[in-house]
Enzyme design. Structure first.
Site, PDB file in Angstrom:
ATOM      1  N   LYS A 113       1.769   6.046  -3.179  1.00  0.00           N
ATOM      2  CA  LYS A 113       2.695   6.997  -3.798  1.00  0.00           C
ATOM      3  C   LYS A 113       2.491   7.045  -5.316  1.00  0.00           C
ATOM      4  O   LYS A 113       2.546   8.119  -5.925  1.00  0.00           O
ATOM      5  CB  LYS A 113       4.138   6.612  -3.473  1.00  0.00           C
ATOM      6  CG  LYS A 113       4.599   7.017  -2.084  1.00  0.00           C
ATOM      7  CD  LYS A 113       4.819   8.518  -1.974  1.00  0.00           C
ATOM      8  CE  LYS A 113       5.485   8.901  -0.674  1.00  0.00           C
ATOM      9  NZ  LYS A 113       5.720  10.358  -0.557  1.00  0.00           N
ATOM     10  N   PRO A 127       0.801  -1.233   0.000  1.00  0.00           N
ATOM     11  CA  PRO A 127       0.000   0.000   0.000  1.00  0.00           C
ATOM     12  C   PRO A 127       0.830   1.278   0.000  1.00  0.00           C
ATOM     13  O   PRO A 127       0.398   2.287  -0.569  1.00  0.00           O
ATOM     14  CB  PRO A 127      -0.829  -0.130   1.283  1.00  0.00           C
ATOM     15  CG  PRO A 127      -0.961  -1.604   1.483  1.00  0.00           C
ATOM     16  CD  PRO A 127       0.361  -2.175   1.053  1.00  0.00           C
ATOM     17  N   TYR A 128       1.994   1.257   0.622  1.00  0.00           N
ATOM     18  CA  TYR A 128       2.850   2.449   0.597  1.00  0.00           C
ATOM     19  C   TYR A 128       3.219   2.804  -0.843  1.00  0.00           C
ATOM     20  O   TYR A 128       3.029   3.937  -1.294  1.00  0.00           O
ATOM     21  CB  TYR A 128       4.096   2.206   1.435  1.00  0.00           C
ATOM     22  CG  TYR A 128       5.155   3.281   1.305  1.00  0.00           C
ATOM     23  CD1 TYR A 128       4.850   4.615   1.566  1.00  0.00           C
ATOM     24  CD2 TYR A 128       6.457   2.960   0.916  1.00  0.00           C
ATOM     25  CE1 TYR A 128       5.820   5.610   1.438  1.00  0.00           C
ATOM     26  CE2 TYR A 128       7.425   3.940   0.796  1.00  0.00           C
ATOM     27  CZ  TYR A 128       7.107   5.263   1.057  1.00  0.00           C
ATOM     28  OH  TYR A 128       8.066   6.229   0.922  1.00  0.00           O
ATOM     29  N   GLY A 129       3.743   1.837  -1.588  1.00  0.00           N
ATOM     30  CA  GLY A 129       4.116   2.078  -2.974  1.00  0.00           C
ATOM     31  C   GLY A 129       2.921   2.423  -3.842  1.00  0.00           C
ATOM     32  O   GLY A 129       2.995   3.286  -4.725  1.00  0.00           O
TER      33      GLY A 129
END
Length: 412
Positions: A224, A219-221
């Site tokens: 972004k 989810p972080y990538g």
């Protein structure tokens, strides 16, 4: 004194005093000349006070007006590890800086350090605000004359993002949309966006170029990448100058020893490997946990491209200078050399002089085996290259700050 403000979403307008509320100033005898004079004098004083408090009669602050030869940069997340180092470099280079941070991950002590280093009027201001509050964001942009935005503010732990994905989409993607909308409304013409190599996921081919397909796996990538897509779509019909910097694993600290990395204790387990190494070296934790030894790499541990924070900040400043209207620049910011986690641990042992105990554990969810950059494009376009590439040296600089500040910025 710390030059700071807190954004409130409701304004309090001073209630004007009515003449009826000033009965105490009236003379008991209306024909008393002295009493009349006192009343007139009181009314004059009241008028002066009202005029002096009126925004239309006060001089605007340096931050609210544009000044020839001075570039005013909004640094979101400027109380955090990377953001504070960026603010330091900008201030050193004579930029005017406004830091906005909600201190959920940042440190007020970092801001105080910067304020002590640059106490001059009109150099630095700190605004405590949450970018998730649209009223607060609008107030910030309406009351300040920004020339550019460096957008660092974001939660940024891969493992945490797999546990709380909605938090990451809100904090990264939604908040970036709010910043972008405010920039458009107030005609702020430059955006330097802090992105990540996590948008690439697990590429089949190394090294990673800017044309490598973006297939994020956590989810972080993903958050972004969504933010990047928004910026790119907006830029197609805008004259905004945009730079997107996708950087790799950040280490090190200010060589002058003024700033360092100080994650909150409750987030240490999710944090960078350098912080865990230092905690183990100081005895704060019993040892270092290396998560994943069965990757398809030379020694079974993850391979990463470790970029010194001083080099990273230099790339941001060069991007700010080179940004051109109606153009988007996308750049990888790394050394071009991959190092395994085992290599990193050995370098950390040498940098600290401590024989750190290491426990090898199963993989961390969302991690990828091998990631390192091809920095050819940023060298060609921005004349940037990493200078602090000795892993042990970068860790030694960071270790010096850690030893002098065993509890981070807690003593500030």
């Amino acid at each position: 004194m710390l030059n700071s403000s807190v954004v409130r979403t409701q304004r309090r307008n001073p209630r004007p005093l009515s003449l009826g509320e000033m009965d105490c100033l009236e003379p008991k005898t209306k024909n008393n000349l002295t009493g009349k004079l006192l009343l007139v004098a009181s009314l004059l004083i009241l008028a002066v006070i009202v005029i002096s408090q009126s925004s239309s009669f006060t001089s605007p602050s340096a931050f609210s007006r544009r000044e020839e030869g001075v570039t005013h940069v909004l640094v979101t997340g400027g109380a955090g590890y990377i953001g504070s180092h960026a603010a330091l470099r900008l201030l050193r280079d004579s930029y005017r800086v406004t830091i906005v941070d909600n201190l959920s991950r940042g440190n007020l002590g970092a801001v105080k350090t910067l304020q002590r280093l640059f106490p001059q009027t009109g150099r630095l201001q700190f605004i405590y605000a949450d970018l998730g509050d649209p009223i607060a964001v609008e107030k910030i942009f309406s009351e300040n004359a920004f020339d550019a935005v460096m957008h660092f503010a974001a939660v940024a732990y891969v493992g945490e993002s797999t546990l709380y994905p909605l938090k990451y989409y809100h904090n990264i993607t939604s908040n970036t949309l709010g910043v972008l909308e405010a920039m458009a409304r107030h005609k702020v013409k430059k955006l330097i966006y802090s992105s990540t190599c996590a948008t690439y996921g697990e590429p089949e081919k190394m090294p990673i170029t800017e044309d490598t397909p973006q297939v994020p796996i956590n989810p972080y990538g993903k958050a972004k990448k969504m933010a990047e897509d928004m910026i790119l779509d907006f830029s197609k019909n805008s004259d905004m100058a945009v730079m997107i910097l996708r950087y790799f694993n950040v280490i090190g600290s200010d060589p002058g020893g003024r700033l360092g990395e100080a994650p909150r204790p409750e987030l240490r387990e999710q944090g960078r490997i350098s912080g865990a190494c230092f905690d183990a070296a100081r005895g704060f934790i019993p040892g270092l946990q290396v998560k994943g030894t069965d990757y398809k790499t030379s020694d079974g541990t993850c391979i990463r491209d470790y970029i010194d924070v001083t080099d990273l900040v230099d790339a941001h400043v060069k991007a700010l200078v080179k940004a051109q209207p109606r153009k988007v620049g996308i750049y990888n910011v790394g050394t071009g050399k991959g190092r395994s986690v085992k290599e990193f641990v050995e370098a950390c042992k040498k940098a600290t002089g401590v024989e750190i105990k290491v426990d090898f554990l199963p993989r961390r969810p969302g991690d990828y085996a091998e990631v390192y950059s091809d920095p050819t494009k940023i060298l060609k376009d921005l004349n940037w290259t990493a200078r602090f590439t000795n892993l042990q040296d970068s860790l030694q600089v960071a270790w010096r700050w850690q030893k002098l500040h065993p509890h981070g910025y807690a003593s500030y």
